[in-house]
Design a protein around this motif. Sequence first.
Motif, PDB file in Angstrom:
ATOM      1  N   THR A  49       0.598  -1.107  -0.176  1.00  0.00           N
ATOM      2  CA  THR A  49       0.085   0.444   0.230  1.00  0.00           C
ATOM      3  C   THR A  49       1.135   1.171  -0.337  1.00  0.00           C
ATOM      4  OG1 THR A  49      -1.994  -1.077   1.256  1.00  0.00           O
ATOM      5  CG2 THR A  49      -1.775   1.218   0.931  1.00  0.00           C
ATOM      6  N   VAL A  50       1.100   2.096  -0.822  1.00  0.00           N
ATOM      7  CA  VAL A  50       1.867   3.206  -1.110  1.00  0.00           C
ATOM      8  C   VAL A  50       0.432   4.198  -0.905  1.00  0.00           C
ATOM      9  CG1 VAL A  50       3.618   4.659  -2.524  1.00  0.00           C
ATOM     10  CG2 VAL A  50       3.333   1.756  -2.543  1.00  0.00           C
ATOM     11  N   VAL A  51       1.080   5.061  -0.280  1.00  0.00           N
ATOM     12  CA  VAL A  51       0.496   6.375  -0.030  1.00  0.00           C
ATOM     13  C   VAL A  51       0.943   7.601  -1.026  1.00  0.00           C
ATOM     14  CG1 VAL A  51      -0.489   8.113   0.763  1.00  0.00           C
ATOM     15  CG2 VAL A  51      -0.824   6.053   1.608  1.00  0.00           C
ATOM     16  N   PRO A  52       1.692   8.123  -2.222  1.00  0.00           N
ATOM     17  CA  PRO A  52       2.717   8.526  -2.948  1.00  0.00           C
ATOM     18  C   PRO A  52       2.330  10.158  -3.049  1.00  0.00           C
ATOM     19  CG  PRO A  52       1.005   8.124  -4.745  1.00  0.00           C
ATOM     20  CD  PRO A  52       0.355   7.719  -3.442  1.00  0.00           C
ATOM     21  N   ARG A  93       4.029   8.030   2.276  1.00  0.00           N
ATOM     22  CA  ARG A  93       3.487   6.132   2.674  1.00  0.00           C
ATOM     23  C   ARG A  93       3.718   5.054   1.804  1.00  0.00           C
ATOM     24  NH1 ARG A  93       0.180   9.860   4.771  1.00  0.00           N
ATOM     25  NH2 ARG A  93      -1.619   7.518   4.378  1.00  0.00           N
ATOM     26  N   ILE A  94       4.184   3.996   3.048  1.00  0.00           N
ATOM     27  CA  ILE A  94       4.886   3.084   2.309  1.00  0.00           C
ATOM     28  C   ILE A  94       4.355   1.514   3.422  1.00  0.00           C
ATOM     29  CG2 ILE A  94       5.414   1.233   1.604  1.00  0.00           C
ATOM     30  CD1 ILE A  94       7.969   3.601  -0.103  1.00  0.00           C
ATOM     31  N   GLY A 117       2.455  -0.845  -6.794  1.00  0.00           N
ATOM     32  CA  GLY A 117       1.927  -0.038  -5.268  1.00  0.00           C
ATOM     33  C   GLY A 117       1.398   1.531  -5.777  1.00  0.00           C
ATOM     34  N   THR A 118       2.976   1.864  -6.398  1.00  0.00           N
ATOM     35  CA  THR A 118       3.189   2.922  -6.189  1.00  0.00           C
ATOM     36  C   THR A 118       1.857   3.951  -7.356  1.00  0.00           C
ATOM     37  OG1 THR A 118       5.239   3.531  -5.745  1.00  0.00           O
ATOM     38  CG2 THR A 118       3.983   5.706  -6.944  1.00  0.00           C
ATOM     39  N   LEU A 119       1.708   3.167  -8.311  1.00  0.00           N
ATOM     40  CA  LEU A 119       0.749   3.337  -9.263  1.00  0.00           C
ATOM     41  C   LEU A 119      -0.763   3.270  -9.434  1.00  0.00           C
ATOM     42  CD1 LEU A 119       2.892   1.828 -12.383  1.00  0.00           C
ATOM     43  CD2 LEU A 119       2.077   4.047 -11.944  1.00  0.00           C
ATOM     44  N   ASN A 120      -1.204   1.713  -7.972  1.00  0.00           N
ATOM     45  CA  ASN A 120      -2.261   1.977  -7.297  1.00  0.00           C
ATOM     46  C   ASN A 120      -2.220   3.312  -6.888  1.00  0.00           C
ATOM     47  OD1 ASN A 120      -3.125  -0.481  -8.296  1.00  0.00           O
ATOM     48  ND2 ASN A 120      -1.885  -1.628  -7.795  1.00  0.00           N
ATOM     49  N   GLY A 121      -1.606   4.092  -5.781  1.00  0.00           N
ATOM     50  CA  GLY A 121      -1.975   4.560  -5.203  1.00  0.00           C
ATOM     51  C   GLY A 121      -1.920   5.853  -5.940  1.00  0.00           C
TER      52      GLY A 121
END
Length: 447
Positions: free
Chosen positions: A330-333, A347-348, A364-368
Motif C-alpha cells: 500500500t503506497v500513498v504517493p 507512506r509505504i 503499489g505506487t501506480l495503484n496509489g
Amino acid sequence: MKVIGLDIGTTSISGLVLDLARTEVLGKMTCPNTSAIVSSDDFSYLQDPSRILASIESILDALLTKEPDVTAIGISSQMHGVLYVDDVGHHVSPLYTWQDAHGDLACLDSQSYCEVFRERTGYAVSTGYGMVTHFYHFVNDELPTGAASMCTIGDYVAMKLAGLVRPVTDATLAASLGGFDIVKKQFDTAALQNVGVRTNFLPAVGPSGTPLGKYRGTITVHSAIGDNQASYLGAVRHKENTLLINVGTSAQLTIEVEKMLTVPQWETRPAVGGGYLLVGALLNGGNAYALLESFFRDVLRVFAGMEEGALFDTMERMVQDAGELRNPLTVVPQFYGTRENPQARGRIKDITPQNFTPVHLLVGTLNGLVETLVARFQELPSDLRTHIHDIVGAGNGIRKSLFLTSLIENRFAVPVEVARHEEEAAFGAALYAGESSNAGTTAWEKG
C-alpha cells in the motif's frame, strides 16, 4: 490555413504546425526545458525566461523552415508562476514557477503567507500562485529593481514574439495567478491591495484570442492561454459527460460546466470560449513515478557502478509482466505534499518479506496514484459524477504506460480514450489560434 501551437511546459517545450482545413499535424518538435536555475534554498523553483524564449525561437525557426506559410501562433503556458518585467518589456527576475514554495513559510504568527493571503483577500490560493509569491516578495522587500509589471511565462513569450513592451494576459492565465474574479474576468484590485499588489503591477487583461502583434512582420501572435485549458481543447472532442484525466509532472482531473460552480478541494477556472472548468489538481503525478525511476538508477550506480539511461521502459515491462500480485504494497504517493497540506508525506505500508520487491513498489505506487484520482473524483457532487460516461486520458504518464491506463479503467469502470495527439496543449493552442484568427479578436468570448 496553417497555424503554429506552442506549449511552454515545466519540463519540456514543444511546438507543432497544424493544417486547419484537414486537422492534420504537418510537423512538430519537442525539446527539454533546460532553463532551471539552481537555488541556494529548498523553497525556490526558478527558471530562466531568456532560455525559455530562446528555445521557443529555435522551435519556431525549425517549424517555419519547413512550413513558411504559417499565418498565426497560439501559445499554451504552464500556469500559476510569475516573473517581473521592466517598463520596456525586459525581464528583471527569473520565473518563479508553480512549484515555488515560499507561500508555505511562516508569515504572521503561525500563519503562512498563503493563509494570510486567503484571509486578507478572500481568495483560495496555494503556494506557487503568482500573487502569493509576489506577496512574499513585497513583505520581505525583495521586489526586483526596475520591476514595472508582473506576468506569466506565456504572457512574456507572447509579448516578446509580438514585439510589445507591456504584457497582456487573458482570463485563463490571470486566474492562475490568484486574486482574479473569474465571473467579471478582471483582477480584484481592492482585494489585492490588501496584500500590497499595486494596480500598475498587474498585466492588462484582454479577451482570449486577442491578436497582440506580428512575428517576423507577417504571423499573428495571439495572447497565451493556460496549459490546462489548452490541453482540454486539444484532447476532448465531446465535452458533454467527459472527464479529462491528465497525468504529466502532476495530475489533474477536469470537467467543463456551463455555470459558475464551487466544489471544495476543486478549482473553478475560466474555460476558453465561455463556461468554466472544474479542476481537481494533484501535486503528485508522473513526478512520483519519476522519483522511483531516479531511485532505481541511483541503486544501479552506487551498488553496480552502472550509469544507466532512463529506466521507464524497463519499469513498464515489469508491471505489465507482473500479473496480479499477492500481498500488494500500500503506497500513498504524497511525496511532494498536497495542495491542502504541504506537509503531507508519502507512506509505504503493509511491508512483508514477500512484497518488499521493486515490482511491488512500482505497482503499489501506480495503484496509489489512481486511488488519489478516485478520491478527488468522489469529491464532486453526485449529479456530476453520474453524468460522466467518457474518460479521455492525456499526458505522458498515461500515454507511455498502458498499465496505468488499465488501472484507471478498472477503478473508474469506464474505458479510457487516449487523446489522439501527443502534445495536447500545443495542439489545443493551435486550434485556439486558428479559431481566433477566423473569428476575430473576441472569438472565444461567448458569455
